[in-house]
Design an enzyme around this catalytic site. Structure first.
Site, PDB file in Angstrom:
ATOM      1  N   ILE A  18       0.832  -1.218   0.000  1.00 22.68           N
ATOM      2  CA  ILE A  18       0.000   0.000   0.000  1.00 22.68           C
ATOM      3  C   ILE A  18       0.860   1.259   0.000  1.00 22.68           C
ATOM      4  O   ILE A  18       0.396   2.330  -0.429  1.00 22.68           O
ATOM      5  CB  ILE A  18      -0.982  -0.003   1.190  1.00 22.68           C
ATOM      6  CG1 ILE A  18      -2.199   0.894   0.898  1.00 22.68           C
ATOM      7  CG2 ILE A  18      -0.288   0.362   2.504  1.00 22.68           C
ATOM      8  CD1 ILE A  18      -3.363   0.697   1.849  1.00 22.68           C
ATOM      9  N   ASN A  31      -2.494   1.374  15.989  1.00 24.99           N
ATOM     10  CA  ASN A  31      -2.890   0.969  17.341  1.00 24.99           C
ATOM     11  C   ASN A  31      -3.437   2.199  18.058  1.00 24.99           C
ATOM     12  O   ASN A  31      -3.246   3.332  17.624  1.00 24.99           O
ATOM     13  CB  ASN A  31      -1.695   0.371  18.107  1.00 24.99           C
ATOM     14  CG  ASN A  31      -0.499   1.304  18.103  1.00 24.99           C
ATOM     15  OD1 ASN A  31      -0.568   2.446  18.580  1.00 24.99           O
ATOM     16  ND2 ASN A  31       0.587   0.855  17.506  1.00 24.99           N
ATOM     17  N   VAL A  40       1.677  -3.134   8.471  1.00 24.37           N
ATOM     18  CA  VAL A  40       1.474  -2.017   7.527  1.00 24.37           C
ATOM     19  C   VAL A  40       1.762  -0.675   8.219  1.00 24.37           C
ATOM     20  O   VAL A  40       2.234   0.274   7.596  1.00 24.37           O
ATOM     21  CB  VAL A  40       0.054  -2.062   6.930  1.00 24.37           C
ATOM     22  CG1 VAL A  40      -1.039  -1.773   7.959  1.00 24.37           C
ATOM     23  CG2 VAL A  40      -0.064  -1.127   5.740  1.00 24.37           C
ATOM     24  N   ASP A  41       1.527  -0.617   9.516  1.00 27.32           N
ATOM     25  CA  ASP A  41       1.827   0.610  10.297  1.00 27.32           C
ATOM     26  C   ASP A  41       3.321   0.946  10.148  1.00 27.32           C
ATOM     27  O   ASP A  41       3.705   2.079   9.823  1.00 27.32           O
ATOM     28  CB  ASP A  41       1.464   0.342  11.763  1.00 27.32           C
ATOM     29  CG  ASP A  41       1.279   1.611  12.585  1.00 27.32           C
ATOM     30  OD1 ASP A  41       1.027   1.483  13.796  1.00 27.32           O
ATOM     31  OD2 ASP A  41       1.397   2.721  12.025  1.00 27.32           O
TER      32      ASP A  41
HETATM   33  N1  APR Z   1       0.919  -2.920   2.368  1.00 28.17           N
HETATM   34  C1  APR Z   1      -0.354  -3.388   2.482  1.00 28.17           C
HETATM   35  N2  APR Z   1      -0.747  -4.235   3.447  1.00 28.17           N
HETATM   36  C2  APR Z   1       0.199  -4.649   4.316  1.00 28.17           C
HETATM   37  C3  APR Z   1       1.541  -4.206   4.280  1.00 28.17           C
HETATM   38  C4  APR Z   1       1.880  -3.303   3.238  1.00 28.17           C
HETATM   39  N3  APR Z   1       3.118  -2.821   3.123  1.00 28.17           N
HETATM   40  N4  APR Z   1       2.221  -4.808   5.298  1.00 28.17           N
HETATM   41  C5  APR Z   1       1.349  -5.607   5.930  1.00 28.17           C
HETATM   42  N5  APR Z   1       0.134  -5.524   5.337  1.00 28.17           N
HETATM   43  C6  APR Z   1      -1.099  -6.231   5.653  1.00 28.17           C
HETATM   44  C7  APR Z   1      -0.970  -7.563   6.332  1.00 28.17           C
HETATM   45  O1  APR Z   1      -0.723  -8.577   5.366  1.00 28.17           O
HETATM   46  C8  APR Z   1      -2.354  -7.707   6.939  1.00 28.17           C
HETATM   47  O2  APR Z   1      -3.231  -8.307   5.984  1.00 28.17           O
HETATM   48  O3  APR Z   1      -1.811  -5.440   6.563  1.00 28.17           O
HETATM   49  C9  APR Z   1      -2.811  -6.262   7.162  1.00 28.17           C
HETATM   50  C10 APR Z   1      -2.959  -5.854   8.603  1.00 28.17           C
HETATM   51  O4  APR Z   1      -1.902  -6.438   9.354  1.00 28.17           O
HETATM   52  P1  APR Z   1      -1.100  -5.574  10.469  1.00 28.17           P
HETATM   53  O5  APR Z   1      -0.291  -4.558   9.779  1.00 28.17           O
HETATM   54  O6  APR Z   1      -0.417  -6.557  11.343  1.00 28.17           O
HETATM   55  O7  APR Z   1      -2.253  -4.796  11.266  1.00 28.17           O
HETATM   56  P2  APR Z   1      -3.296  -5.333  12.337  1.00 28.17           P
HETATM   57  O8  APR Z   1      -3.531  -6.788  12.239  1.00 28.17           O
HETATM   58  O9  APR Z   1      -4.454  -4.393  12.207  1.00 28.17           O
HETATM   59  O10 APR Z   1      -2.536  -5.080  13.717  1.00 28.17           O
HETATM   60  C11 APR Z   1      -2.324  -3.736  14.118  1.00 28.17           C
HETATM   61  O11 APR Z   1       0.006  -4.092  14.371  1.00 28.17           O
HETATM   62  O12 APR Z   1       1.660  -2.986  13.257  1.00 28.17           O
HETATM   63  C12 APR Z   1       0.958  -3.035  14.440  1.00 28.17           C
HETATM   64  O13 APR Z   1       0.952  -0.780  15.225  1.00 28.17           O
HETATM   65  C13 APR Z   1       0.151  -1.797  14.678  1.00 28.17           C
HETATM   66  O14 APR Z   1      -0.373  -2.397  16.925  1.00 28.17           O
HETATM   67  C14 APR Z   1      -0.898  -2.328  15.625  1.00 28.17           C
HETATM   68  C15 APR Z   1      -1.162  -3.718  15.084  1.00 28.17           C
END
Ligand code: APR
Length: 183
Positions: A18, A31, A40-41
């Site tokens: 993304i 978060n 993705v964060d």
């Molecule tokens: N682009 C698009 N999607 C992505 C990317 C990227 N670069 N990196 C990871 N993802 C996808 C993952 O494959 C997953 O399907 O983002 C989706 C959400 O995963 P997470 O990023 O782990 O988010 P989430 O499950 O909502 O957990 C949030 O994770 O990173 C920490 O700070 C954040 O504490 C919060 C928690």
């Protein structure tokens, strides 16, 4: 890529990172502390640069953070977007803690905020389906239902392009298979 059209809005499923998406709004899976993290964060903060975190800190000072289901908006720094919307998904605890409602609220809150800044295009990551452990199959249906219902029902919607950007193959397969059921 697969697309459906509802009124003036084209809804698509894309594969990829993304942070490489170009348009008005990128939606981050944050978060509640808006502290940044992995997934993705982490990718968005790394690619976007310090301006995004600076604005997250300002928001934290002003309102303490962002509760699950809600969304806040910052600049996009070096990303090829105008804004990043940070929404906080539910942590999966088995499904009995209103996780589905909270997840749906993430998509609705983000769409409302995007319309408040007159955005025409928005890209969603698959909220809560990584570190937060929400099972990808039900999360896919919650997301598609919430977004298509909003587009059909909200008179204020002016978004012309809504993209689901799937980074992992499990999500991509689910969204590609199910998108057309929501046309
Ligand atoms: N682009 C698009 N999607 C992505 C990317 C990227 N670069 N990196 C990871 N993802 C996808 C993952 O494959 C997953 O399907 O983002 C989706 C959400 O995963 P997470 O990023 O782990 O988010 P989430 O499950 O909502 O957990 C949030 O994770 O990173 C920490 O700070 C954040 O504490 C919060 C928690």
């Amino acid at each position: 890529m697969k697309t459906i059209t509802i009124g003036n809005t084209v809804i698509s499923v894309l594969s990829g990172d993304i942070t490489a998406w170009t348009g008005d709004i990128i939606v981050n899976a944050a978060n509640s502390g808006l502290l940044g993290g992995g997934g993705v964060d982490g990718a968005i903060h790394r690619a976007g640069g310090p301006e995004i975190m600076e604005q997250c800190k300002e928001i934290r000072k002003l309102q303490g953070g962002c509760p699950p289901g809600h969304a806040v908006i910052t600049a996009a720094g070096n990303l090829d977007a105008k804004h990043v919307i940070h929404t906080v998904g539910p942590i999966w605890e088995g499904g009995g803690r209103r996780e589905a409602q909270t997840l749906a609220e993430c998509y609705r809150s983000s769409l409302k905020l995007a319309n408040e800044v007159s955005a025409r295009s928005i890209a969603f990551s698959n909220i809560s389906t990584g570190i937060y452990g929400y099972p990808k199959s039900p999360a896919c249906d919650v997301a598609l239902k919430a977004v298509t219902e909003y587009v059909r029902e909200d008179q204020d919607n002016r978004l012309e392009q809504i993209d689901f950007v799937c980074f992992d193959s499990d999500n991509l397969e689910l969204y590609m298979k199910r998108l057309e059921q929501y046309a």
